[in-house]
Motif scaffolding. Structure first.
Motif, PDB file in Angstrom:
ATOM      1  N   GLU A 153       0.746  -1.580  -0.161  1.00 36.08           N
ATOM      2  CA  GLU A 153      -0.150  -0.054  -0.376  1.00 36.08           C
ATOM      3  C   GLU A 153       0.759   1.370   0.284  1.00 36.08           C
ATOM      4  OE1 GLU A 153      -2.860   0.387  -0.171  1.00 36.08           O
ATOM      5  OE2 GLU A 153      -2.585  -1.621  -0.056  1.00 36.08           O
ATOM      6  N   VAL A 154       2.509   1.473   0.505  1.00 33.05           N
ATOM      7  CA  VAL A 154       2.680   2.541   0.908  1.00 33.05           C
ATOM      8  C   VAL A 154       3.806   2.568  -0.867  1.00 33.05           C
ATOM      9  CG1 VAL A 154       5.123   2.791   1.304  1.00 33.05           C
ATOM     10  CG2 VAL A 154       3.156   1.487   2.750  1.00 33.05           C
ATOM     11  N   ALA A 155       3.616   1.673  -1.342  1.00 35.24           N
ATOM     12  CA  ALA A 155       4.283   1.827  -2.661  1.00 35.24           C
ATOM     13  C   ALA A 155       3.394   2.957  -3.880  1.00 35.24           C
ATOM     14  CB  ALA A 155       4.913   0.719  -3.706  1.00 35.24           C
ATOM     15  N   LYS A 156       1.875   2.152  -3.752  1.00 34.55           N
ATOM     16  CA  LYS A 156       0.881   2.713  -4.295  1.00 34.55           C
ATOM     17  C   LYS A 156       0.548   4.480  -4.084  1.00 34.55           C
ATOM     18  CE  LYS A 156      -2.170  -1.130  -4.573  1.00 34.55           C
ATOM     19  NZ  LYS A 156      -3.267  -1.979  -3.607  1.00 34.55           N
TER      20      LYS A 156
ATOM     21  N   CYS B 185      -0.324   2.545   8.125  1.00 36.26           N
ATOM     22  CA  CYS B 185      -1.767   1.836   9.499  1.00 36.26           C
ATOM     23  C   CYS B 185      -2.905   1.216   8.768  1.00 36.26           C
ATOM     24  CB  CYS B 185      -1.839   2.781   9.736  1.00 36.26           C
ATOM     25  SG  CYS B 185      -0.708   3.844  11.078  1.00 36.26           S
ATOM     26  N   GLY B 186      -3.324   1.242   7.473  1.00 30.28           N
ATOM     27  CA  GLY B 186      -4.257   0.587   6.880  1.00 30.28           C
ATOM     28  C   GLY B 186      -4.115  -0.567   6.554  1.00 30.28           C
ATOM     29  N   ASP B 187      -2.512  -1.418   6.136  1.00 25.18           N
ATOM     30  CA  ASP B 187      -2.329  -2.530   6.169  1.00 25.18           C
ATOM     31  C   ASP B 187      -2.084  -3.536   7.537  1.00 25.18           C
ATOM     32  OD1 ASP B 187      -2.079  -4.787   4.460  1.00 25.18           O
ATOM     33  OD2 ASP B 187      -0.928  -3.794   3.550  1.00 25.18           O
ATOM     34  N   TRP B 188      -2.517  -2.889   8.872  1.00 32.42           N
ATOM     35  CA  TRP B 188      -2.064  -3.675   9.714  1.00 32.42           C
ATOM     36  C   TRP B 188      -1.748  -5.745   9.768  1.00 32.42           C
ATOM     37  CZ3 TRP B 188       1.496  -3.596  13.534  1.00 32.42           C
ATOM     38  CH2 TRP B 188       1.426  -4.546  14.386  1.00 32.42           C
TER      39      TRP B 188
END
Lengths: 351, 351
Positions: free
Chosen positions: A38-41, A257-260
């Motif tokens: 998700e961070v790369a996105k 945080c959204g991908d715990w």
């Protein structure tokens, strides 16, 4: 030309970053895995022109995301964020500790604590660990202190203090003095003290994204505490740097945080690797302190820590050695991938 | 529970960021243009997995790039970088100013200076501006001071002090006390004092990427000084936060420095827009102080600054008003695009 206070400084020395060859780097407790996809996105869709504007000084969205991830009924009013837990700790020291009495911390612990004390001219007292290297919280009850700080699990030992033990300590410690629990390494098997916040307004929890969130390079740390503590930290921050967390870091932090579940998975994997590695080198005759962090602290009868460090470095692997009396025979080894640890245990078998 | 020093704080108040409607935001001296296209390239090719490792604590490559861009024979040993010039200024205050004597700065100037003084318990003395609102450097020679700081051009006036005037001042000011020239706004028409570093080891120049580099959201500032000053700032930084500038900011900062022609072009455009705007509102009866910054400071006979600010805000444009006596009738207007300034001058014609 130098200010008087400058002469009180004794700067922190981090893990080495040598460039003479490629090393397997197990000396700074960095995470061997990349951040969530998700961070790369977020980065690839980042609007670069937004850099021209100042960031949200209060990082509201990020604080919401952290609160939501941690749960326990927290809201953004329980959260303060900064440029790494190092900056956050500096603000905590400024806000809650002064020269009226010494700050107590364990004799062997994160070596930045005495550095902050030097920066803000706070007297310190180091309290010895128990014979088994665990933190002796009872030692913090003696005399008069401006406050207490300790990591849980502790560094560099990796030893975890149970929540119930910390609760008992808080019941006996003066309620008008801050108790800082530095949970930098809590996501590798320990249980957080967040539920104790309801009963103890003087409890302040410090966290970092550097270890369990694979974000050492992004610089993000935070505090979990009751709202009055958070408000005081904002006052301090706004007297030092109004915008310590940049726009992109706020966004990638929010995405992380959204991908715990992703982080839960890799950090469980690290815990498994740690336990297997510890078992393996124990079989080779090494003493390993019981760790719930992403590193282990270990020694071998008859060898100095420095000689162990050097023998391992010669094989292309960096670990960390501390020369302080009492722990000078140990090395601290960050947990990498299973392959890296396999290679290291092979090396250690022969040391 | 609060440290004694906490009660000395009076936090900085930045330009407002209201969310009740869309405003044209001319209140924080942000750049109306996006960063160089080179910056977008760096971000889109960024290796996200590198976030798992700590950044280069010394930001060597970035300091090389800044030195190369500024020229004048500078090397990385003349450069220190931090998390915005706000953090850099905080480290400068810590390192060079103490309570032995007051810090001198202009009566009307960047309002973060007294805030840092409060953070580090540094006594201050504000020296009045001249009748034409220019900085009176001679006033800094009287009495005994721990050091001097002033922006060039000054904020919020925009008035520039010539290099020759600063040289004459340095010749008379004690050589063992630091003189900080804050060149946050130097790229909009002024000439830097960098060439004076050869003769004055006590000269310290502070710069920011927030204004002329369209990087307010990326948080990057730096110091240009002689190597001993730089070494001292590293000691201070390493006693507060070992890694204040994150990996990606180091990379985008380096890329930005490589495209100076782009920034030269947009900042020249801003200077042209400023001069046209000033001419236009002067024709409408406004008094405009002579500015070499990316903002103008202006007033209109018979109107209070607050009423001007409110009349403009009603039209959907944010400017900045300061309530301090002596400048309370002015507003500070950041220079946006020619279209934005055209709209604003239309509004101001009717005020």
């Amino acid at each position: 030309m130098l200010a008087k206070r400058f002469y009180e400084l004794s700067p922190y020395v981090p893990g080495e970053q040598p460039k003479d060859r490629e090393y397997i780097k197990l000396n700074a407790n960095e995470n061997p895995y990349p951040p969530s996809p998700e961070v790369a996105k977020v980065i690839s869709s980042f609007d670069v022109s937004s850099f021209r504007l100042y960031p949200d000084p209060d990082a509201g969205e990020l604080r919401d995301a952290i609160a939501h991830m941690i749960g326990h009924g927290l809201t953004r009013d329980n959260l303060f964020v900064g440029n790494g837990s190092d900056e956050v700790l500096s603000f905590v020291f400024f806000t809650f500790f002064d020269s009226c009495a010494p700050l107590y911390f364990p004799e062997h612990t994160y070596s930045f604590y005495p550095v902050y004390a030097g920066y803000y001219d706070i007297p310190i007292e180091r309290k010895p660990l128990r014979a088994d290297y665990s933190i002796d919280l009872d030692a913090f009850l003696a005399g008069s202190s401006t406050g207490v700080i300790f990591p849980n699990p502790n560094a560099p030992t990796g030893i975890y203090t149970p929540v119930q033990t910390i609760r008992s300590f808080l019941q006996k410690y003066p309620a008008d003095r801050a108790v800082i629990v530095d949970e930098a390494y809590i996501d590798f098997g320990g249980e957080t003290v967040v539920p104790l916040l309801t009963d103890f307004p003087n409890l302040i929890i410090v966290r970092t994204f550097s270890k369990s969130f694979c974000f050492a390079g992004a610089r993000l740390g935070f505090v979990i505490a009751n709202p009055p503590v958070i408000q005081n930290l904002f006052t301090t921050k706004n007297s030092f740097n109004h915008f310590p967390v940049d726009t992109l870091t706020q966004k990638v932090g929010t995405a992380a945080c959204g991908d715990w579940p992703y982080y839960r998975r890799i950090n469980d994997e690290i815990a498994r690797t740690r336990d297997m590695f510890a078992q393996e080198i124990t079989a080779y005759g090494w003493t390993v302190l019981p760790s719930l962090a992403n590193f282990v602290f270990t020694r071998k009868e008859g060898l100095s820590g420095k000689s162990i460090y050097e023998a391992i470095k010669k094989e292309g692997i960096l670990v960390r050695h501390f020369s302080q009396p009492g722990i000078e025979d140990f090395v601290r080894i960050s947990i990498g991938t299973p392959e890296q640890m396999k290679k290291l245990s092979g090396v250690m078998k022969g040391v």
